[in-house]
Write a protein that holds these residues in place. Structure first.
Motif, PDB file in Angstrom:
ATOM      1  N   HIS A  55      -6.441  -4.959  11.089  1.00 31.48           N
ATOM      2  CA  HIS A  55      -7.723  -4.581  10.474  1.00 31.48           C
ATOM      3  C   HIS A  55      -7.483  -3.449   9.475  1.00 31.48           C
ATOM      4  N   PHE A  56      -6.807  -3.804   8.387  1.00 31.60           N
ATOM      5  CA  PHE A  56      -6.491  -2.802   7.377  1.00 31.60           C
ATOM      6  C   PHE A  56      -7.244  -3.145   6.099  1.00 31.60           C
ATOM      7  N   PRO A  57      -7.817  -2.146   5.390  1.00 33.16           N
ATOM      8  CA  PRO A  57      -8.575  -2.430   4.165  1.00 33.16           C
ATOM      9  C   PRO A  57      -7.743  -3.225   3.176  1.00 33.16           C
ATOM     10  N   PRO A  58      -8.327  -4.230   2.526  1.00 30.25           N
ATOM     11  CA  PRO A  58      -7.575  -5.063   1.577  1.00 30.25           C
ATOM     12  C   PRO A  58      -6.843  -4.264   0.510  1.00 30.25           C
ATOM     13  N   GLY A  60      -5.902  -1.165   0.917  1.00 32.33           N
ATOM     14  CA  GLY A  60      -5.252  -0.037   1.574  1.00 32.33           C
ATOM     15  C   GLY A  60      -3.816   0.190   1.139  1.00 32.33           C
ATOM     16  N   LYS A  61      -3.025  -0.878   1.107  1.00 35.99           N
ATOM     17  CA  LYS A  61      -1.604  -0.725   0.786  1.00 35.99           C
ATOM     18  C   LYS A  61      -1.379  -0.434  -0.697  1.00 35.99           C
ATOM     19  N   ILE A  62      -2.364  -0.812  -1.530  1.00 38.24           N
ATOM     20  CA  ILE A  62      -2.264  -0.483  -2.951  1.00 38.24           C
ATOM     21  C   ILE A  62      -2.556   0.999  -3.171  1.00 38.24           C
ATOM     22  N   LEU A  63      -3.525   1.530  -2.399  1.00 40.16           N
ATOM     23  CA  LEU A  63      -3.913   2.927  -2.546  1.00 40.16           C
ATOM     24  C   LEU A  63      -2.988   3.885  -1.786  1.00 40.16           C
ATOM     25  N   MET A  64      -2.169   3.338  -0.919  1.00 38.18           N
ATOM     26  CA  MET A  64      -1.322   4.187  -0.088  1.00 38.18           C
ATOM     27  C   MET A  64      -0.275   4.905  -0.935  1.00 38.18           C
TER      28      MET A  64
END
Length: 209
Positions: A55-58, A60-64
């Motif tokens: 349940h990770f924001p779509p 999320g990994k781009i903004l990380m």
């Protein structure tokens, strides 16, 4: 999950029992136990990452933040096994210890923030972050004994300071920053595990490590 990982504490307990009874514990046995602890530590961090992925924001990994933003990124470590093989045993052990101790405060932050994460598995995530702390403390004790056995490095390294005080105010930022910290730890735990396995191989005088 606690049942799966509790065995690591038994290794350390057995080691301490042998020492207290006056038995000489060989370097190979100590490295074997430390390697098993580090392997479980990395496995647990991988399991936690998989939990968060559900349940990770779509976005999320781009903004990380990038891996270069990890607080341990400035610590110079071997880039590959060939480089690691050229590092003296005591120095490689010092690197593993410095990496591990650099995570004392971040792991405390992860454990304190986990129960309030906006994630349906935050209870399980909290349990695993507490387990990460226990595993890390056990391995830290083992590395201290290994340093006493092998000897201190002439390039003894200190833990790197962690400046982060919280994970943010809104729920998405907190989840993203939690994931980022965990991904940094997972990367470092993999390095520690590789260093210890290499030291174990070298102590056994195997031709191909």
């Amino acid at each position: 999950m606690a049942q799966r990982f509790k065995g690591s504490n038994l290794f350390l307990t057995a080691l301490l029992c042998l020492v207290s009874q006056g038995y000489a514990v060989g370097l190979g046995d100590m490295l074997e136990r430390a390697s098993q602890l580090s392997d479980k530590l990395h496995s647990l961090s991988t399991s936690l990452t998989n939990d968060l992925d559900t349940h990770f924001p779509p976005m999320g990994k781009i903004l990380m933040p990038r891996p270069s933003m990890c607080h341990t990124a400035s610590l110079q470590t071997p880039h590959d096994k060939d480089q690691a093989l050229r590092v003296p045993e005591s120095e490689l052990l010092s690197l593993a210890r410095a990496l591990l101790l650099s995570w004392n405060d971040p792991l405390l932050l992860l454990a304190s923030e986990a129960p309030t994460l906006s994630h349906p598995q935050n209870g399980a995530i909290y349990s695993k972050t507490r387990e990460l702390q226990d595993q890390s403390n056990s391995l830290s004790s083992g590395l201290d004994r290994l340093i006493h056995k092998i000897g201190s490095s002439s390039k003894s390294l200190s833990p790197l300071p962690f400046q982060g005080g919280d994970l943010g105010s809104d729920k998405n930022s907190r989840l993203i920053n939690f994931y980022f910290l965990l991904s940094c730890f997972r990367r470092d735990s993999h390095k520690i595990d590789n260093f210890l396995k290499l030291l174990r191989c070298r102590a056994a005088k195997q031709d191909r490590c």
